[in-house]
Write a protein that holds these residues in place. Structure first.
Motif, PDB file in Angstrom:
ATOM      1  N   SER A  67       2.329 -12.144   2.416  1.00 35.70           N
ATOM      2  CA  SER A  67       2.823 -11.575   1.160  1.00 35.70           C
ATOM      3  C   SER A  67       3.287 -12.680   0.209  1.00 35.70           C
ATOM      4  O   SER A  67       3.135 -12.557  -1.005  1.00 35.70           O
ATOM      5  CB  SER A  67       3.987 -10.617   1.425  1.00 35.70           C
ATOM      6  OG  SER A  67       3.594  -9.653   2.362  1.00 35.70           O
ATOM      7  N   THR A 143      -6.377  -5.119   7.789  1.00 42.44           N
ATOM      8  CA  THR A 143      -5.736  -4.806   9.064  1.00 42.44           C
ATOM      9  C   THR A 143      -5.413  -3.319   9.238  1.00 42.44           C
ATOM     10  O   THR A 143      -5.517  -2.777  10.330  1.00 42.44           O
ATOM     11  CB  THR A 143      -4.411  -5.609   9.153  1.00 42.44           C
ATOM     12  OG1 THR A 143      -4.615  -6.885   8.571  1.00 42.44           O
ATOM     13  CG2 THR A 143      -3.940  -5.746  10.571  1.00 42.44           C
ATOM     14  N   ASP A 163      -7.827 -13.898   1.894  1.00 45.90           N
ATOM     15  CA  ASP A 163      -6.741 -13.633   2.833  1.00 45.90           C
ATOM     16  C   ASP A 163      -7.399 -13.383   4.195  1.00 45.90           C
ATOM     17  O   ASP A 163      -8.068 -12.372   4.400  1.00 45.90           O
ATOM     18  CB  ASP A 163      -5.963 -12.389   2.364  1.00 45.90           C
ATOM     19  CG  ASP A 163      -4.944 -11.909   3.387  1.00 45.90           C
ATOM     20  OD1 ASP A 163      -4.786 -12.540   4.439  1.00 45.90           O
ATOM     21  OD2 ASP A 163      -4.300 -10.865   3.107  1.00 45.90           O
TER      22      ASP A 163
HETATM   23  N1  PLP Z   1      -2.590  -9.763   4.723  1.00 43.32           N
HETATM   24  C1  PLP Z   1      -3.020  -9.099   5.798  1.00 43.32           C
HETATM   25  C2  PLP Z   1      -4.489  -8.967   6.012  1.00 43.32           C
HETATM   26  C3  PLP Z   1      -2.112  -8.551   6.707  1.00 43.32           C
HETATM   27  O1  PLP Z   1      -2.542  -7.896   7.791  1.00 43.32           O
HETATM   28  C4  PLP Z   1      -0.731  -8.702   6.475  1.00 43.32           C
HETATM   29  C5  PLP Z   1       0.269  -8.150   7.413  1.00 43.32           C
HETATM   30  O2  PLP Z   1      -0.009  -7.520   8.390  1.00 43.32           O
HETATM   31  C6  PLP Z   1      -0.330  -9.384   5.318  1.00 43.32           C
HETATM   32  C7  PLP Z   1      -1.276  -9.921   4.476  1.00 43.32           C
HETATM   33  C8  PLP Z   1       1.118  -9.554   5.004  1.00 43.32           C
HETATM   34  O3  PLP Z   1       1.639 -10.496   5.848  1.00 43.32           O
HETATM   35  P1  PLP Z   1       3.192 -10.759   5.969  1.00 43.32           P
HETATM   36  O4  PLP Z   1       3.796  -9.558   6.600  1.00 43.32           O
HETATM   37  O5  PLP Z   1       3.237 -11.987   6.814  1.00 43.32           O
HETATM   38  O6  PLP Z   1       3.718 -10.998   4.599  1.00 43.32           O
END
Ligand code: PLP
Length: 356
Positions: A67, A143, A163
């Motif tokens: 994020s 995800t 990402d």
């Molecule tokens: N991007 C993807 C593909 C994710 O699966 C996630 C969290 O599961 C994030 C970004 C966000 O990650 P974070 O919780 O480390 O900010």
């Protein structure tokens, strides 16, 4: 079935390879010490080796999670061109969030028609890419929805950003095709706390003036990711996991295993006469996160609860789908073994036989 050890099929923070556990007693050390320099340099070198990262790319170890990079990417890159616009392929929750965050810093175009459900990747012939965009952004593996790109988008020369939080190092990737790749460690390469950013050198140094200094790629690169205190322990763990990946055959071997593991579950779903159903288009079904429903297409919640309760009694945990989509989700990251997946498949078969 008899209960064995706990198997974590959660979407993250996820299971760590068993081989890493004996090293978990890590003494606290200064991030300025020679010992820690060795750890961060070894971790970086392993990443370079495992992904063939070209020399003109910097590797950063940052805090703030995936994020944090939803902000970091536009703050650093949207000013690459005067128009301050960026194209976003929105194929699920995470790319949608990234696009929303980027809107704070420039103009965001969603480059294909808005999707009513996140179960497919629109055909690239429907994409209207803007040649003057500063970058094109996509999430390589969604995800929550289980939608994964099995191709690298052709951006006609515009900088490509991805990402890869939930499929990083689950397969090889040609880093040279990207301007920037980022990934939180907590799915495939370690524990929560550290986010890897791989960025082409010529893209640094154009951050917006409001970019917080800890998110400024040039500042972090200039300080070997030590501008401020880094997530030392998480970097240490990542080094151990990368070593484990290397000892187990590298990214190619991870890919072979991930294909094998996901096929076990998809084959079972496909041959269940609709008892199990996965809403995602065949062409973009994720090898990492498999969402499915039980009983009927939109899911029979009683059966799904029974399924989860039974799984939990057998030690198979974190199989509940994301709260926004419901149903079941099996996350099969690198550390989940073929045996773990076979245990899940055996349970799914038994459940099918008892409830179809
Ligand atoms: N991007 C993807 C593909 C994710 O699966 C996630 C969290 O599961 C994030 C970004 C966000 O990650 P974070 O919780 O480390 O900010």
């Amino acid at each position: 079935m008899e209960k064995k050890q706990t198997i974590n099929f959660g979407a993250g923070p996820a299971k760590l390879p068993q081989a890493v556990f004996i090293f978990l007693l890590h003494p606290e050390m200064s991030h300025r010490s020679a010992d820690f320099s060795k750890i961060i340099n070894t971790t970086e070198n392993l990443l370079r080796e495992l992904l063939n990262v070209p020399e003109n790319y910097k590797i950063l170890f940052l805090q703030g999670g995936g994020s944090g990079q939803f902000s970091g990417v536009p703050l650093n890159l949207i000013g690459l061109k005067e128009d301050r616009c960026a194209d976003y392929l929105v194929t699920g929750t995470w790319s949608a969030r990234a696009a929303k965050e980027a809107e704070k810093y420039g103009k965001v175009n969603v480059i294909h028609p808005k999707l009513d459900s996140y179960t497919k990747i629109p055909d690239s012939s429907t994409w209207s890419l803007n040649p003057s965009a500063s970058y094109v952004y996509y999430c390589c593996n969604e995800t929550v929805h289980g939608v994964e790109f099995n191709f690298i988008p052709d951006t006609k020369g515009v900088v490509l950003v991805s990402d890869m939080s939930s499929n990083f190092l689950s397969r090889p990737v040609d880093v040279s095709k990207f301007g920037l790749i980022f990934a939180g460690a907590q799915k495939n390469v370690g524990c929560a706390g550290v986010t890897v950013v791989i960025v082409r050198e010529d893209l640094m140094g154009k951050a917006l003036k409001e970019c917080p200094i800890i998110l400024d790629y040039q500042v972090q690169a200039g300080n070997n990711s030590l501008y401020n205190t880094p997530p030392c322990f998480s970097i240490y763990i990542m080094g151990l996991v990368l070593e484990w990946i290397k000892n187990n055959g590298g990214a190619d071997a991870m890919e072979r295993l991930n294909v094998q593991k996901s096929n076990i579950i998809y084959d079972l779903i496909n041959h269940s006469n609709g008892f199990y159903s996965c809403p995602v288009d065949m062409a973009c079904r994720s090898r990492m996160n498999i969402p499915f429903r039980i009983g009927k297409k939109e899911g029979d919640e009683n059966l799904e609860k029974l399924f989860l309760d039974g799984a939990s009694k057998l030690g198979m945990i974190s199989l509940k789908g994301h709260r926004s989509v419901g149903g079941i989700r099996a996350s099969l990251y690198n550390a989940v073994t073929v045996e773990d997946v076979k245990a899940l498949a055996a349970y799914m078969e038994e459940f099918f036989n008892n409830h179809q």
